[in-house]
Design a protein around this motif. Structure first.
Motif, short mmCIF file in Angstrom:
data_model
loop_
_atom_site.label_atom_id
_atom_site.label_comp_id
_atom_site.label_asym_id
_atom_site.label_seq_id
_atom_site.Cartn_x
_atom_site.Cartn_y
_atom_site.Cartn_z
N ASN A 194 48.52 36.32 40.52
CA ASN A 194 47.66 37.14 39.67
C ASN A 194 46.60 36.23 39.05
O ASN A 194 46.92 35.37 38.23
N ASP A 195 45.35 36.41 39.48
CA ASP A 195 44.20 35.64 38.99
C ASP A 195 43.59 36.42 37.82
O ASP A 195 42.54 37.05 37.96
N VAL A 196 44.27 36.40 36.66
CA VAL A 196 43.81 37.21 35.53
C VAL A 196 42.41 36.71 35.12
O VAL A 196 42.18 35.51 35.02
N ALA A 224 35.83 32.23 32.38
CA ALA A 224 36.35 33.56 32.71
C ALA A 224 37.70 33.47 33.42
O ALA A 224 38.48 34.41 33.42
N LYS A 225 37.95 32.30 34.01
CA LYS A 225 39.11 32.16 34.90
C LYS A 225 40.21 31.25 34.38
O LYS A 225 41.36 31.42 34.75
N VAL A 226 39.85 30.22 33.61
CA VAL A 226 40.83 29.18 33.25
C VAL A 226 41.04 29.15 31.74
O VAL A 226 40.12 28.82 31.00
N ALA A 264 41.72 29.06 43.81
CA ALA A 264 41.52 30.46 44.16
C ALA A 264 40.22 30.63 44.94
O ALA A 264 39.26 29.88 44.75
N ALA A 265 40.23 31.62 45.80
CA ALA A 265 39.03 31.99 46.55
C ALA A 265 38.46 33.24 45.90
O ALA A 265 39.18 34.04 45.30
N GLY A 266 37.14 33.42 46.01
CA GLY A 266 36.50 34.60 45.41
C GLY A 266 35.66 35.34 46.41
O GLY A 266 35.17 34.77 47.40
N THR A 283 44.02 33.99 47.45
CA THR A 283 43.07 34.32 48.53
C THR A 283 42.05 35.40 48.16
O THR A 283 41.35 35.90 49.04
N GLY A 284 41.98 35.77 46.88
CA GLY A 284 40.96 36.73 46.45
C GLY A 284 41.53 38.11 46.22
O GLY A 284 42.52 38.51 46.84
N THR A 285 40.88 38.81 45.30
CA THR A 285 41.42 40.12 44.93
C THR A 285 40.92 41.22 45.85
O THR A 285 39.75 41.24 46.26
N ALA A 286 41.83 42.14 46.14
CA ALA A 286 41.53 43.26 47.03
C ALA A 286 41.63 44.58 46.28
O ALA A 286 41.44 45.63 46.86
N PRO A 296 43.69 42.25 35.77
CA PRO A 296 44.54 41.45 36.65
C PRO A 296 43.87 41.40 38.02
O PRO A 296 43.18 42.35 38.38
N GLU A 297 44.05 40.33 38.75
CA GLU A 297 43.56 40.29 40.13
C GLU A 297 44.74 39.97 41.04
O GLU A 297 45.22 38.83 41.10
N PRO A 298 45.27 41.00 41.74
CA PRO A 298 46.42 40.78 42.63
C PRO A 298 45.96 40.06 43.89
O PRO A 298 45.00 40.49 44.53
N GLU A 299 46.61 38.96 44.22
CA GLU A 299 46.14 38.16 45.35
C GLU A 299 47.32 37.57 46.13
O GLU A 299 48.32 37.16 45.54
N LEU A 300 47.15 37.53 47.44
CA LEU A 300 48.12 36.81 48.27
C LEU A 300 47.94 35.31 48.00
O LEU A 300 46.81 34.81 48.02
#
Ligand code: DO4
Ligand code: MG
Length: 294
Positions: A168-170, A186-188, A88-90, A259-262, A148-152
């Motif tokens: 989704n990068d929860v 926080a991520k994994v 994932a990108a941040g 690709t990161g959350t928008a 939730p982090e919605p990401e392409l």
């Protein structure tokens, strides 16, 4: 064209099927036409071996394939690929930079990465931590602020971009906010990532930097949060993210790069058990998951 992984058809020996929705909106079971096309990865391998595009191979097989009922496709879809790794990108959107500055005691690291040429890239999930459509995403039991982090998602086969999916990068905002070095925690963790419902090829997505993306969170059958944006807001490009990911890093056969959350819900919001999270991205589809505490 859009590719789904589904439980196998009634008259098939294989337990799973690769189903394509073609440009006319009809669904065909490619595995019924060729047992060697049991998954998107097998289709990508066939495209590689014959130097044809993925869609060209699928088009060739459609005339021999069983048609599938469109109604049951999104409801029954499994993870469209089982990625060997999800990266994932941040901090690729201004809204994410602002959210990190607000949550962190060390805001300068986020300002710095947002302004730098080198993107933030991190290993997000392994196959056992990645769920598919209508499965449950997880919220850590030791965290009090989760989103939730919605990401392409960019789908890569042998290091080449072969399509796009919804991801989704929860994430736990309080664990990362406490100290940026807690990012992996926080991520994994269990069920930290969701991908699906399909892989949409580059031909179908057209411009990945011009897609509308929406997030809806329902709680007790009411909308707790909803908003939408466009991938045109991304401060970097998919090409740059892929280029940095590939540097000195031999990629596994199948990989998804988020690709990161928008979209960031307000600071008063935290995910709760039972919340239903839906993410829509143009030309790809809708990824729906319920939430459990893990
Ligand atoms: O730096 C933390 C990660 C941020 C992130 O996941 C995002 O911007 O999507
Ligand atoms: Mg993210």
């Amino acid at each position: 064209m859009r590719y789904y992984r589904l439980p196998g058809g009634e008259h098939q020996s294989s337990s799973e099927s690769l189903v394509v929705i073609d440009d006319e909106g009809d669904a065909y079971d490619l595995t019924s036409a060729s047992e060697d096309l049991g998954s998107f990865t097998e289709l990508a391998r066939a495209a590689n071996a014959s130097n044809q595009s993925i869609d060209a191979i699928a088009r060739d097989r459609i005339s021999e394939a069983d048609q599938r009922n469109l109604d049951d496709i999104e409801a029954n879809a499994l993870r469209p690929v089982v990625p060997d790794e999800v990266w994932a990108a941040g901090v690729t959107y201004s809204i994410s930079e602002k959210a990190r500055k607000a949550e962190s005691g060390k805001p300068e690291v986020y300002i710095d990465v947002y302004e730098s040429e080198r993107p933030e890239l991190f290993l997000k999930a392994t196959p056992s931590r990645t769920v598919g459509p209508y499965d449950s995403i997880g919220v850590r039991g030791d965290s009090d602020w989760d989103v939730p982090e919605p990401e392409l998602g960019i789908v890569l086969h042998r290091g080449e971009v072969v399509g796009y999916t919804v991801g989704n990068d929860v994430s736990s905002r309080d664990i990362e906010g406490e100290n940026p070095l807690y990012l992996p925690q926080a991520k994994v963790y269990d069920r930290c990532c969701s991908v699906g419902p399909c892989v949409s090829t580059s031909e179908t997505v057209e411009d990945p930097h011009d897609l509308t993306m929406s997030l809806t969170i329902e709680r007790d059958e009411e909308i707790a949060y909803e908003d939408s944006t466009s991938t045109s807001e991304m401060a970097t490009s998919c090409e740059t993210l892929v280029e940095y990911l590939r540097r000195h890093n031999t990629l596994p056969e199948t990989l998804v790069l988020l690709t990161g959350t928008a979209l960031v819900p307000p600071e008063t919001f935290t995910l709760e058990e039972g919340d239903r999270v839906s993410i829509d991205i143009d030309n790809i589809g809708r990824l729906v998951n319920d939430t459990v505490i893990v």
